[in-house]
Design an enzyme around this catalytic site. Structure first.
Site, PDB file in Angstrom:
ATOM      1  N   SER A 281      31.957 -35.311  38.276  1.00 32.11           N
ATOM      2  CA  SER A 281      32.063 -34.544  39.419  1.00 32.11           C
ATOM      3  C   SER A 281      31.293 -33.238  38.936  1.00 32.11           C
ATOM      4  O   SER A 281      31.590 -32.831  37.939  1.00 32.11           O
ATOM      5  CB  SER A 281      33.207 -34.384  40.017  1.00 32.11           C
ATOM      6  OG  SER A 281      33.267 -33.604  41.231  1.00 32.11           O
ATOM      7  N   CYS A 282      30.952 -32.457  39.911  1.00 33.29           N
ATOM      8  CA  CYS A 282      30.555 -31.129  39.768  1.00 33.29           C
ATOM      9  C   CYS A 282      30.540 -30.172  40.997  1.00 33.29           C
ATOM     10  O   CYS A 282      31.395 -30.442  41.547  1.00 33.29           O
ATOM     11  CB  CYS A 282      29.078 -30.995  39.095  1.00 33.29           C
ATOM     12  SG  CYS A 282      27.891 -31.749  39.969  1.00 33.29           S
ATOM     13  N   GLY A 283      29.563 -29.413  41.252  1.00 30.04           N
ATOM     14  CA  GLY A 283      29.547 -28.710  42.552  1.00 30.04           C
ATOM     15  C   GLY A 283      29.111 -29.416  43.648  1.00 30.04           C
ATOM     16  O   GLY A 283      29.727 -29.238  44.624  1.00 30.04           O
ATOM     17  N   TRP A 310      32.721 -31.428  44.342  1.00 28.98           N
ATOM     18  CA  TRP A 310      33.699 -30.426  45.014  1.00 28.98           C
ATOM     19  C   TRP A 310      33.099 -29.893  46.152  1.00 28.98           C
ATOM     20  O   TRP A 310      33.823 -29.466  46.989  1.00 28.98           O
ATOM     21  CB  TRP A 310      33.594 -29.268  43.965  1.00 28.98           C
ATOM     22  CG  TRP A 310      34.888 -28.445  44.239  1.00 28.98           C
ATOM     23  CD1 TRP A 310      34.791 -27.028  44.927  1.00 28.98           C
ATOM     24  CD2 TRP A 310      36.103 -28.851  44.254  1.00 28.98           C
ATOM     25  NE1 TRP A 310      36.261 -26.819  45.144  1.00 28.98           N
ATOM     26  CE2 TRP A 310      36.961 -27.640  44.571  1.00 28.98           C
ATOM     27  CE3 TRP A 310      36.864 -29.823  43.624  1.00 28.98           C
ATOM     28  CZ2 TRP A 310      38.423 -27.695  44.383  1.00 28.98           C
ATOM     29  CZ3 TRP A 310      38.199 -29.972  43.600  1.00 28.98           C
ATOM     30  CH2 TRP A 310      38.831 -28.982  43.949  1.00 28.98           C
TER      31      TRP A 310
END
Length: 325
Positions: A281-283, A310
């Site tokens: 996952s990330c932004g 996110w």
């Protein structure tokens, strides 16, 4: 580890996206056809570019094949790099801020559906038999997202240019002025979606409770801890309970190149132990794909990217969020 100077940190980049969201690019119809560049010395112009050495290729590998029949080069730059004045000769736009994301979805950079992806690739002249190399202007940043999208759509003959445009120019290789959008012959590409490479929040929630799986978050340590504000308004700060922080720049050396496979394996194992099933996952689902690239180079085979990342999980909802390290 200090991020490469030529790369834009994820927090800075996403702040730029919010400050300058940018209009969609000019439509492909009406753009001028750009001829392929003359091959650089040593390029094999009379044959296909040959098999890829893996999911990552160096500037020398690409320079020796630039302009070869059957090689498609994509510039997948986003944010400020999307409007750069120069590019590698012959590069076509893989526009993640434009038509290669689903703008009807609430989260940015959402994967488009198979029919839309097929149409976009055909409009960009990609054939099923082509070999694709993707780069971006920040180094290894958004190019990994394009590579993972192609893989998720069943296309394996794709690789990321190690170090991206900064490594290309540092090697003294030529660039050309960025011209109009591509309008060449249409391709024959057909998406063949694979399940499990891009996943939703429910799948990630199950992975957080699975002792055989690890959820890794590529955002900065400050955003992971909730001590730095999110660049997109309305998102909660912090991270998923049980997730582990691995900022994507930790997978790159001081020159913005991906670290060797053995070092990458050591980085992942230090955080995940013996867990071989990785959820990333990330932004907004972009730099999570840098982790996917690193995990692939490190030899992991069960890799999934959380498409909403996110931008979805951090929205006000019942999905759990915690702060701190």
């Amino acid at each position: 580890m200090t991020p490469p100077q030529d790369a834009v940190s994820e927090a800075q980049h996403e702040a730029q996206l919010e400050a300058q969201p940018g209009a969609l690019p000019e439509a492909l119809p009406g753009a001028q056809l750009e001829a392929l560049p003359e091959a650089l010395p040593g390029a094999s112009t009379g044959s296909l570019p040959g098999p890829l050495p893996g999911p990552l290729v160096g500037a020398d590998w690409l320079a020796g094949r630039l302009g070869a029949p059957g090689l498609v080069l994509f510039d997948a730059s986003v944010g400020a790099h999307r409007a750069a004045a120069h590019r590698i000769p012959g590069a076509r736009p893989f526009d993640l801020d434009g038509p290669l994301s689903d703008h009807t979805a609430p989260a940015p950079h959402t994967m488009p559906g198979a029919p839309e992806f097929t149409e976009a690739m055909r409009a960009l002249g990609v054939d099923d038999s082509d070999t694709v190399v993707v780069y971006d202007g920040a180094g290894v940043y958004s190019s990994a997202r394009a590579w993972w999208m192609l893989r998720a759509m069943g296309f394996d003959r794709a690789a990321v240019l190690d170090g991206g445009l900064p490594a290309w120019t540092a090697a003294g290789l030529p660039t050309s002025a960025t011209g109009p959008a591509y309008q060449g012959p249409r391709g024959s590409f057909t998406a063949r979606p694979r399940t499990g490479l891009l996943v939703d929040s429910a799948t990630v929630a199950r992975a957080l409770a699975d002792p055989a799986a690890a959820v890794l978050d590529a955002r900065t340590r400050e955003r992971f801890a909730g001590t730095a504000p999110e660049p997109r308004p309305g998102l909660r700060g912090g991270h998923m309970p049980g997730a582990v922080n691995l900022p994507f720049a930790a997978l790159q050396d001081a020159n913005g190149l991906m670290r060797p496979a053995g070092e990458l394996r050591a980085v992942f194992r230090a955080l995940t132990g013996g867990r071989e099933r990785l959820y990333l996952s990330c932004g907004s689902g972009v730099t999570a794909c840098v982790l996917a690239l690193g995990a692939d180079l490190a030899g992991y085979e069960e890799i999934a990217v959380y498409d909403g990342s996110w931008s979805e999980w951090g929205m006000p909802s019942e999905l759990p969020v915690t702060t701190g390290r």
